[in-house]
Write a protein that holds these residues in place. Structure first.
Motif, PDB file in Angstrom:
ATOM      1  N   TRP A  55     -26.925   2.037  35.508  1.00  0.00           N
ATOM      2  CA  TRP A  55     -26.066   1.130  34.746  1.00  0.00           C
ATOM      3  C   TRP A  55     -25.216   0.276  35.693  1.00  0.00           C
ATOM      4  CZ3 TRP A  55     -26.724  -0.310  29.995  1.00  0.00           C
ATOM      5  CH2 TRP A  55     -25.750  -1.079  29.385  1.00  0.00           C
ATOM      6  N   ALA A  56     -24.670   0.899  36.737  1.00  0.00           N
ATOM      7  CA  ALA A  56     -23.877   0.158  37.715  1.00  0.00           C
ATOM      8  C   ALA A  56     -24.741  -0.865  38.441  1.00  0.00           C
ATOM      9  CB  ALA A  56     -23.224   1.119  38.704  1.00  0.00           C
ATOM     10  N   LEU A  57     -25.983  -0.490  38.762  1.00  0.00           N
ATOM     11  CA  LEU A  57     -26.899  -1.430  39.418  1.00  0.00           C
ATOM     12  C   LEU A  57     -27.187  -2.618  38.506  1.00  0.00           C
ATOM     13  CD1 LEU A  57     -28.806  -2.327  41.656  1.00  0.00           C
ATOM     14  CD2 LEU A  57     -30.547  -0.826  40.670  1.00  0.00           C
ATOM     15  N   ARG A  58     -27.400  -2.352  37.237  1.00  0.00           N
ATOM     16  CA  ARG A  58     -27.651  -3.430  36.276  1.00  0.00           C
ATOM     17  C   ARG A  58     -26.470  -4.390  36.233  1.00  0.00           C
ATOM     18  NH1 ARG A  58     -26.104  -4.825  31.338  1.00  0.00           N
ATOM     19  NH2 ARG A  58     -27.580  -5.779  29.916  1.00  0.00           N
ATOM     20  N   GLU A  59     -25.268  -3.845  36.156  1.00  0.00           N
ATOM     21  CA  GLU A  59     -24.063  -4.672  36.111  1.00  0.00           C
ATOM     22  C   GLU A  59     -23.887  -5.457  37.415  1.00  0.00           C
ATOM     23  OE1 GLU A  59     -22.035  -5.186  33.422  1.00  0.00           O
ATOM     24  OE2 GLU A  59     -23.618  -4.079  32.401  1.00  0.00           O
ATOM     25  N   ARG A  60     -24.131  -4.805  38.558  1.00  0.00           N
ATOM     26  CA  ARG A  60     -23.973  -5.464  39.858  1.00  0.00           C
ATOM     27  C   ARG A  60     -24.969  -6.608  40.004  1.00  0.00           C
ATOM     28  NH1 ARG A  60     -19.857  -5.525  42.723  1.00  0.00           N
ATOM     29  NH2 ARG A  60     -19.697  -3.284  42.544  1.00  0.00           N
ATOM     30  N   LEU A  61     -26.242  -6.362  39.656  1.00  0.00           N
ATOM     31  CA  LEU A  61     -27.250  -7.424  39.753  1.00  0.00           C
ATOM     32  C   LEU A  61     -26.936  -8.565  38.797  1.00  0.00           C
ATOM     33  CD1 LEU A  61     -30.576  -5.430  40.180  1.00  0.00           C
ATOM     34  CD2 LEU A  61     -29.423  -6.863  41.874  1.00  0.00           C
ATOM     35  N   GLY A  62     -26.423  -8.230  37.612  1.00  0.00           N
ATOM     36  CA  GLY A  62     -26.033  -9.270  36.667  1.00  0.00           C
ATOM     37  C   GLY A  62     -24.919 -10.145  37.207  1.00  0.00           C
ATOM     38  N   ALA A  63     -23.900  -9.524  37.776  1.00  0.00           N
ATOM     39  CA  ALA A  63     -22.770 -10.278  38.324  1.00  0.00           C
ATOM     40  C   ALA A  63     -23.197 -11.133  39.520  1.00  0.00           C
ATOM     41  CB  ALA A  63     -21.650  -9.317  38.738  1.00  0.00           C
ATOM     42  N   VAL A  64     -23.981 -10.550  40.421  1.00  0.00           N
ATOM     43  CA  VAL A  64     -24.436 -11.297  41.588  1.00  0.00           C
ATOM     44  C   VAL A  64     -25.390 -12.409  41.157  1.00  0.00           C
ATOM     45  CG1 VAL A  64     -25.739 -11.113  43.746  1.00  0.00           C
ATOM     46  CG2 VAL A  64     -24.063  -9.375  43.159  1.00  0.00           C
TER      47      VAL A  64
END
Length: 81
Positions: A55-64
């Motif tokens: 979930w954190a990876l999904r959020e990080r990739l979305g933000a980047v």
């Protein structure tokens, strides 16, 4: 046994392959911050920011991705009639 880090590595490598990058080296022709996250996860299973779950990876990739490419949008492949 497969763990979360192995799953995240596999996910990052799949994304790299899908965008035409090199999954084994963790490289792709994308903006620097996006490439850095993918490379780190593909090799270490953790983002440069310490994100360790899907979930954190999904959020990080979305933000980047939003910072690098702008807001997501829908662009139909076929023209409207």
């Amino acid at each position: 046994p497969s763990g979360i880090r192995d799953d995240l590595r596999a996910t990052a490598r799949t994304i790299l392959h899908a965008i035409g990058g090199d999954p084994t080296r963790g490289t792709a022709d994308v903006p620097g911050p996006y490439a850095a996250v993918l490379r780190a996860v593909a090799t270490d299973g953790v983002t440069p920011h310490g994100d360790r779950d899907a979930w954190a990876l999904r959020e990080r990739l979305g933000a980047v991705g939003r910072a690098a490419f702008g807001a997501p949008g829908f662009f139909p492949i076929l023209p409207r009639r």
